[in-house]
Design an enzyme around this catalytic site. Structure first.
Site, PDB file in Angstrom:
ATOM      1  N   ASP A   1       0.847  -1.185   0.000  1.00  7.53           N
ATOM      2  CA  ASP A   1       0.000   0.000   0.000  1.00  7.53           C
ATOM      3  C   ASP A   1       0.892   1.248   0.000  1.00  7.53           C
ATOM      4  O   ASP A   1       1.845   1.324  -0.772  1.00  7.53           O
ATOM      5  CB  ASP A   1      -0.967  -0.039   1.203  1.00  7.53           C
ATOM      6  CG  ASP A   1      -2.127   0.938   1.060  1.00  7.53           C
ATOM      7  OD1 ASP A   1      -3.133   0.579   0.442  1.00  7.53           O
ATOM      8  OD2 ASP A   1      -2.004   2.079   1.551  1.00  7.53           O
TER       9      ASP A   1
ATOM     10  N   TYR B   1      -3.265  10.728   0.083  1.00 11.69           N
ATOM     11  CA  TYR B   1      -4.153  10.703  -1.078  1.00 11.69           C
ATOM     12  C   TYR B   1      -4.273  12.099  -1.688  1.00 11.69           C
ATOM     13  O   TYR B   1      -4.271  12.241  -2.915  1.00 11.69           O
ATOM     14  CB  TYR B   1      -5.532  10.187  -0.673  1.00 11.69           C
ATOM     15  CG  TYR B   1      -5.530   8.731  -0.279  1.00 11.69           C
ATOM     16  CD1 TYR B   1      -5.666   7.732  -1.240  1.00 11.69           C
ATOM     17  CD2 TYR B   1      -5.366   8.353   1.045  1.00 11.69           C
ATOM     18  CE1 TYR B   1      -5.649   6.397  -0.887  1.00 11.69           C
ATOM     19  CE2 TYR B   1      -5.342   7.017   1.414  1.00 11.69           C
ATOM     20  CZ  TYR B   1      -5.482   6.041   0.436  1.00 11.69           C
ATOM     21  OH  TYR B   1      -5.446   4.721   0.787  1.00 11.69           O
TER      22      TYR B   1
ATOM     23  N   HIS C   1      -4.557  -7.919  -0.008  1.00 14.27           N
ATOM     24  CA  HIS C   1      -3.856  -6.647   0.141  1.00 14.27           C
ATOM     25  C   HIS C   1      -3.122  -6.530   1.476  1.00 14.27           C
ATOM     26  O   HIS C   1      -2.044  -5.935   1.547  1.00 14.27           O
ATOM     27  CB  HIS C   1      -4.869  -5.512   0.010  1.00 14.27           C
ATOM     28  CG  HIS C   1      -4.285  -4.148   0.046  1.00 14.27           C
ATOM     29  ND1 HIS C   1      -3.481  -3.655  -0.954  1.00 14.27           N
ATOM     30  CD2 HIS C   1      -4.380  -3.148   0.962  1.00 14.27           C
ATOM     31  CE1 HIS C   1      -3.117  -2.414  -0.668  1.00 14.27           C
ATOM     32  NE2 HIS C   1      -3.642  -2.086   0.493  1.00 14.27           N
TER      33      HIS C   1
END
Length: 383
Positions: free
Chosen positions: A181, A307, A362
């Site tokens: 990630d 982000y 993930h």
């Protein structure tokens, strides 16, 4: 001293406040379609909230975290929290190699509690003690205990610089780095910016550009681009919110633990190899510990900032640049986006190991700690 010992101890008053807030949860109605069609299922969350309020033992999870040596490292104006677990190599042999282990969102250092012992003491799991690591697992700057209200927000570029400096302050001028990630973005950026310091880069998510490159993709590449297009359409709403209005979102998730849980458990379900039942892949206790850490530290707004930075900045690896550090990749089948090797080679010039994993998603360190630890060790041993 740039590093001081740290022990996690959440005040009893904070635990009582959490229980009171959970008891006052106001749930929405359940849409008439199948559960999870529009996001987190109301029935699942109601059960999780009840368990979080009356059954979850934070103190047990806190003790599991405190079983590892921890430190706060002062890096400029930032205090960075990390687990710093010494390796147990063979008697009289070389010292265990340092390994930087980086989480992402919505993860935390709680992801690593089951994998760290496999890396620091492989002999206890039937492995070779010569493959032991000394593990440094930081809370990413702005996450968990690496957050303080009002501190400056960081993108992956600043995180990479901060963690590189942190490793130097801990005495590690050269080390291996592993990430998934955002941790994959941070360690890849480190490998590009500080190649002389990164002995090897191991990833369980490849931060390869999503846009189509080349006029004539192979069938494998074309299938990958189709999967990416579907993922961008159906699975990235959270990115647009966190990438454009993180402060607005932070009001809701900082005020409501149930809202915070709803926002995160959907990702634990969608991104893990769980077959639709989160606990089939991720222990409920560990997932709630992870969510609770975001709650107790109030870091959800800061944790969303990468982000925003990603949406408003160029790609972290400049155009035309490649990663020259030896690289290994563990391809877990339920990872969100899995580019084929032909595309990965466009960014990573020296891929030494590429492992197709039999299961897992993930949250690799949380879902399949043994598989990931074995692959990290095998990659490092072959360098």
């Amino acid at each position: 001293m740039s590093a001081t010992p740290f022990t996690c101890r959440i005040p009893d008053a904070a635990l009582a406040d959490l229980r009171e807030r959970l008891a006052r949860t106001r749930l929405p109605d359940q849409a008439p379609e199948a559960p999870w069609t529009y996001g987190t299922d109301v029935g699942y969350l109601a059960d999780l909230i009840a368990y979080w309020r009356d059954g979850f033992d934070w103190r047990a999870q806190e003790a599991a975290l405190n079983a590892f040596p921890q430190a706060m490292v002062q890096v400029g104006d930032l205090a960075v929290h990390c687990l710093h677990a010494p390796g147990r190599g063979p008697e009289g042999g070389p010292a265990p190699r340092p390994l930087l282990l980086c989480h992402g969102w919505p993860g935390s250092v709680f992801e690593f509690l089951d994998i760290i012992p496999r890396l620091t003491d492989p002999a206890a799991y039937g492995g070779d003690p010569a493959q032991a690591f000394t593990v440094v697992a930081p809370s990413l700057p702005g996450y968990g205990f690496s957050f303080r209200p009002g501190q400056r927000r960081l993108g992956v570029e600043e995180m990479a610089d901060t963690l590189a400096e942190m490793m130097g302050l801990l005495g590690y001028d050269r080390f291996l780095a592993q990430g998934g990630d955002w941790g994959a973005f941070v360690t890849t950026r480190m490998a590009w910016r500080y190649p002389e310091r990164i002995a090897g880069l191991h990833l369980n998510m490849l931060p390869v550009r999503r846009d189509r490159t080349g006029a004539d993709p192979t069938p494998e590449e074309a299938a990958h681009y189709e999967r990416v297009a579907h993922w961008l359409k159906e699975e990235t709403g959270y990115q647009w919110i966190q990438g454009t209005r993180p402060q607005t979102l932070a009001f809701a998730l900082t005020d409501s633990p149930s809202g915070l849980a709803a926002w995160q458990v959907e990702k634990f379900r969608a991104w893990s190899d769980c077959g639709g039942t989160i606990e089939a892949a991720i222990p409920r206790e560990r997932m709630l510990a992870n969510i609770a850490l975001y709650w107790f530290t109030g870091a959800i707004g800061s944790a969303a900032h990468p982000y925003f930075a990603r949406m408003h900045r160029p790609w972290p690896i400049p155009d035309g640049e490649r990663i020259t550090v030896p690289t290994g990749y563990a391809a877990f089948p339920k990872e969100m986006v899995r580019p084929p090797r032909s595309l990965a080679c466009g960014m990573f010039a020296d891929i030494r190991r590429w492992t197709e994993m039999p299961r897992g998603g993930h949250f690799a360190a949380l879902e399949q700690p043994a598989l990931l630890a074995d692959d990290i060790r095998a990659f490092a041993a072959a360098l």
